[in-house]
Motif scaffolding. Sequence first.
Motif, PDB file in Angstrom:
ATOM      1  N   TYR A 253       0.866  -1.224   0.194  1.00 13.70           N
ATOM      2  CA  TYR A 253      -0.202  -0.012  -0.054  1.00 13.70           C
ATOM      3  C   TYR A 253       0.759   1.433   0.188  1.00 13.70           C
ATOM      4  CZ  TYR A 253      -3.061   3.659   1.560  1.00 13.70           C
ATOM      5  OH  TYR A 253      -3.740   4.806   1.854  1.00 13.70           O
ATOM      6  N   THR A 254       1.897   1.277   0.996  1.00 11.16           N
ATOM      7  CA  THR A 254       2.739   2.469   0.740  1.00 11.16           C
ATOM      8  C   THR A 254       3.470   2.466  -0.686  1.00 11.16           C
ATOM      9  OG1 THR A 254       3.308   1.619   3.257  1.00 11.16           O
ATOM     10  CG2 THR A 254       4.648   3.563   2.207  1.00 11.16           C
ATOM     11  N   LEU A 271       0.085   7.440 -15.177  1.00 17.72           N
ATOM     12  CA  LEU A 271       0.312   7.472 -13.718  1.00 17.72           C
ATOM     13  C   LEU A 271      -0.056   5.797 -13.221  1.00 17.72           C
ATOM     14  CD1 LEU A 271      -1.396  10.392 -12.501  1.00 17.72           C
ATOM     15  CD2 LEU A 271       1.106  10.090 -12.569  1.00 17.72           C
ATOM     16  N   HIS A 272       0.396   5.792 -11.896  1.00 18.35           N
ATOM     17  CA  HIS A 272       0.499   4.078 -11.648  1.00 18.35           C
ATOM     18  C   HIS A 272      -0.825   4.072 -10.425  1.00 18.35           C
ATOM     19  CE1 HIS A 272       3.683   3.416 -14.198  1.00 18.35           C
ATOM     20  NE2 HIS A 272       4.224   4.298 -13.413  1.00 18.35           N
ATOM     21  N   PRO A 273      -1.917   4.247 -10.795  1.00 17.50           N
ATOM     22  CA  PRO A 273      -2.933   4.164  -9.531  1.00 17.50           C
ATOM     23  C   PRO A 273      -3.064   2.673  -8.863  1.00 17.50           C
ATOM     24  CG  PRO A 273      -3.924   4.218 -11.729  1.00 17.50           C
ATOM     25  CD  PRO A 273      -2.659   3.982 -11.962  1.00 17.50           C
ATOM     26  N   ILE A 274      -3.357   2.771  -7.600  1.00 16.18           N
ATOM     27  CA  ILE A 274      -3.749   1.562  -6.941  1.00 16.18           C
ATOM     28  C   ILE A 274      -5.135   1.109  -7.442  1.00 16.18           C
ATOM     29  CG2 ILE A 274      -4.059   0.430  -4.680  1.00 16.18           C
ATOM     30  CD1 ILE A 274      -2.316   2.752  -3.466  1.00 16.18           C
ATOM     31  N   ASP A 275      -5.267  -0.037  -7.968  1.00 19.59           N
ATOM     32  CA  ASP A 275      -6.886  -0.622  -8.533  1.00 19.59           C
ATOM     33  C   ASP A 275      -7.701  -0.550  -7.499  1.00 19.59           C
ATOM     34  OD1 ASP A 275      -6.055  -0.419 -11.339  1.00 19.59           O
ATOM     35  OD2 ASP A 275      -5.160  -2.580 -10.878  1.00 19.59           O
ATOM     36  N   PRO A 292      -7.791  -7.076  -0.988  1.00 19.44           N
ATOM     37  CA  PRO A 292      -8.428  -7.026  -2.388  1.00 19.44           C
ATOM     38  C   PRO A 292      -7.719  -6.315  -3.431  1.00 19.44           C
ATOM     39  CG  PRO A 292      -9.806  -6.775  -0.506  1.00 19.44           C
ATOM     40  CD  PRO A 292      -8.528  -6.697  -0.031  1.00 19.44           C
ATOM     41  N   ARG A 293      -6.745  -5.361  -3.136  1.00 19.24           N
ATOM     42  CA  ARG A 293      -6.288  -4.352  -3.957  1.00 19.24           C
ATOM     43  C   ARG A 293      -4.989  -4.539  -4.357  1.00 19.24           C
ATOM     44  NH1 ARG A 293      -7.674   1.687  -1.993  1.00 19.24           N
ATOM     45  NH2 ARG A 293      -7.370   2.189  -4.053  1.00 19.24           N
ATOM     46  N   CYS A 294      -4.293  -5.537  -3.467  1.00 17.20           N
ATOM     47  CA  CYS A 294      -2.883  -6.140  -3.574  1.00 17.20           C
ATOM     48  C   CYS A 294      -2.289  -6.756  -4.734  1.00 17.20           C
ATOM     49  CB  CYS A 294      -2.460  -6.539  -2.100  1.00 17.20           C
ATOM     50  SG  CYS A 294      -0.511  -6.806  -2.028  1.00 17.20           S
ATOM     51  N   PRO A 295      -1.460  -6.367  -5.349  1.00 16.78           N
ATOM     52  CA  PRO A 295      -0.907  -7.069  -6.625  1.00 16.78           C
ATOM     53  C   PRO A 295      -0.131  -8.378  -6.282  1.00 16.78           C
ATOM     54  CG  PRO A 295       0.577  -5.038  -6.316  1.00 16.78           C
ATOM     55  CD  PRO A 295      -0.727  -5.137  -5.402  1.00 16.78           C
ATOM     56  N   TYR A 296       0.127  -8.408  -4.903  1.00 11.38           N
ATOM     57  CA  TYR A 296       0.929  -9.590  -4.598  1.00 11.38           C
ATOM     58  C   TYR A 296       0.028 -10.693  -3.665  1.00 11.38           C
ATOM     59  CZ  TYR A 296       4.472  -6.221  -5.666  1.00 11.38           C
ATOM     60  OH  TYR A 296       5.131  -5.166  -6.309  1.00 11.38           O
TER      61      TYR A 296
END
Lengths: 330, 318
Positions: A253-254, A271-275, A292-296
Amino acid sequence: MTESNVLLEIKDLSVEYLSDGKTVHAVNGVDLCLKRGRTLGLVGETGAGKTSICRSILRILPDVGAEITSGEILMEGKDLLHLKEEEMQKIRGKNISMIFQDPMTALNPVERVGDQIAEVIELHQEQGNHEDAVRRAKEMLEIVGIPGERYYDYPHQFSGGMKQRVVIAIALACSPQLLLADEPTTALDVTIQAQVLDLIEDLQKQYETSMLLVTHDMGVVAQVCDEVAVIYAGTIVEYGTKEQIFDHPSHPYTIGLFGAIPSMSEDEMWLHPIDGMPPDPTDLPAGCPFSPRCPYASEACRKDRIQPAVTPDGHMCRCIRIEQSKKGEH
Amino acid sequence: MTQPLIEVRHLKKYFPVNGGTLHAVDDVSFTIEKGKTLGVVGESGCGKSTLGRTLIHLQESTDGQILLDGKDVTKVRKKELKAVREKMQIIFQDPYSSIDPRFSIDETIKEPLIVSGRYSRKEMVQRAEELMELVGIDERLRRAYPHELDGGRRQRVGIARALALEPDFIVCDEPVSALDVSIQAQVLNLLKKLQIERGLTYMFITHDMSVVRHISDDICVMYLGQMVEKCASKELFRNPLHPYTRALLSAIPSTDIHHRQERIRLKGEITSPVDPEPGCRFAARCPFAQEKCHAPQHQINASDGHFVTCCRVHEINA
């Protein structure tokens, strides 16, 4: 670190609100520690629980529908949550004070600005009369850069930046040990923000005040804070010194937050938003709230509450990948 | 040079207020080429929103000319105005107050289509679906009401509404400043994607310097109703010339913790825009102000396409 260096310690604080018959889990087991004369930045987005933490410290949560369900807030070893209301009144404004986000609504529109400063002084002064409080209030106005003769003006006669300086004068009038600054410059323009941040910093040095600075602006954190705690959905996900957080951000998240800010030095098309969106606080996901939003995110992230881990540079991060990458190295 | 899509000449917008005239926009001129973005930056009260609103005829201008695609649209009325408005749209700052709380999402998006009178009921349903897909709102939210949506999604509704009639030009008035950074990036990417796909021209009003740097081709800096500096976006950040621009850029808190930035400390309060004195309006706070700054100022072409309104620009940047 010696014990006497610590001014405020928050242990396992949880706050819930009742809304439309549902329980809002606003703050979920937060631990924070604030040292004397230092500034801790509490960073997170709307609804992350930042303001609820400040209000819990001052015990000014709404009477109805809000509840501190667990935790301790220790100020010099004394638990504020167990004080009587009369004792708490002596602390508010004197030992702990707060700068609110919106200077437009924090002041009473039908009371002279000077009287609003004198009020807090008169309430807490051990000796002296009303005239002494007025004199001190005029001094405070001068300290924040407003001529003393404007004591008799009303808030509507002041610009936004001046109103916020009045709010700061009220907060600092009794030289508090702890200042809770809830987005103190968010409503202000950048040049005025710079003036106000300079002012807070100067006064903080002068009075050796500790500050909990709530903000969503990483730039403000970089300029003002010594330590940083990143909060997401009521949970501290990363916590360390400013250098640790800015040089080695470890929680996804950070990392996402830093990535989403448009760069001032590089040119990028996208830009690189957080989905996705922050989770519903009445229905938080099991395990890591960011999963739920984390790519990993993996299965393990969605099971139990994630325990704090220590990163290679020694700061706290609530992410199972920290331990996993350590194991991978051995 | 190709013909600019938007040309503004000596635009003025004054408001009568108690005890005088408020000069909200005072003699502003610029052009925006098709498919480009002009960023307008400045602090609250500098007239940037009034400029945007006057440009698309939400307010009548006091003086000056507005040209759309070479055609003078300054004084259009009624029928003509309706046609002009189809070409010029706006996305508002506050996604909470700019959408009718009693309209469902598809009703909000369909409203411009109804007003235009050019669509059948069936076409409208289809068009609303297309628009929702275009801005990334889930089909299932079609019948939802604004209070059920978060700020980011509401702003997408505002964008869909602005796009409904296929405008050429959109004024984006602080479209992301009410949003959290992670959501802000989603909306900025959407605006950029739409611009590339549809050749849209934007005027992007903001007080956030990192956002304006990212999105703009050219930037104009405003201070109390006047344009103090205008040039290409990169040039502005590399080589700011006006003392106000320099102070503004130095005041942005940098996320670089290893180089403490030198802030230019401004003193004094902002002067009143009601019946202002002739001369530079920044002079009261300017560290370089001299006697001659209180005389009327003219725009100086400092280098190719870099305009500055400061009589001391060459001395202080020598």
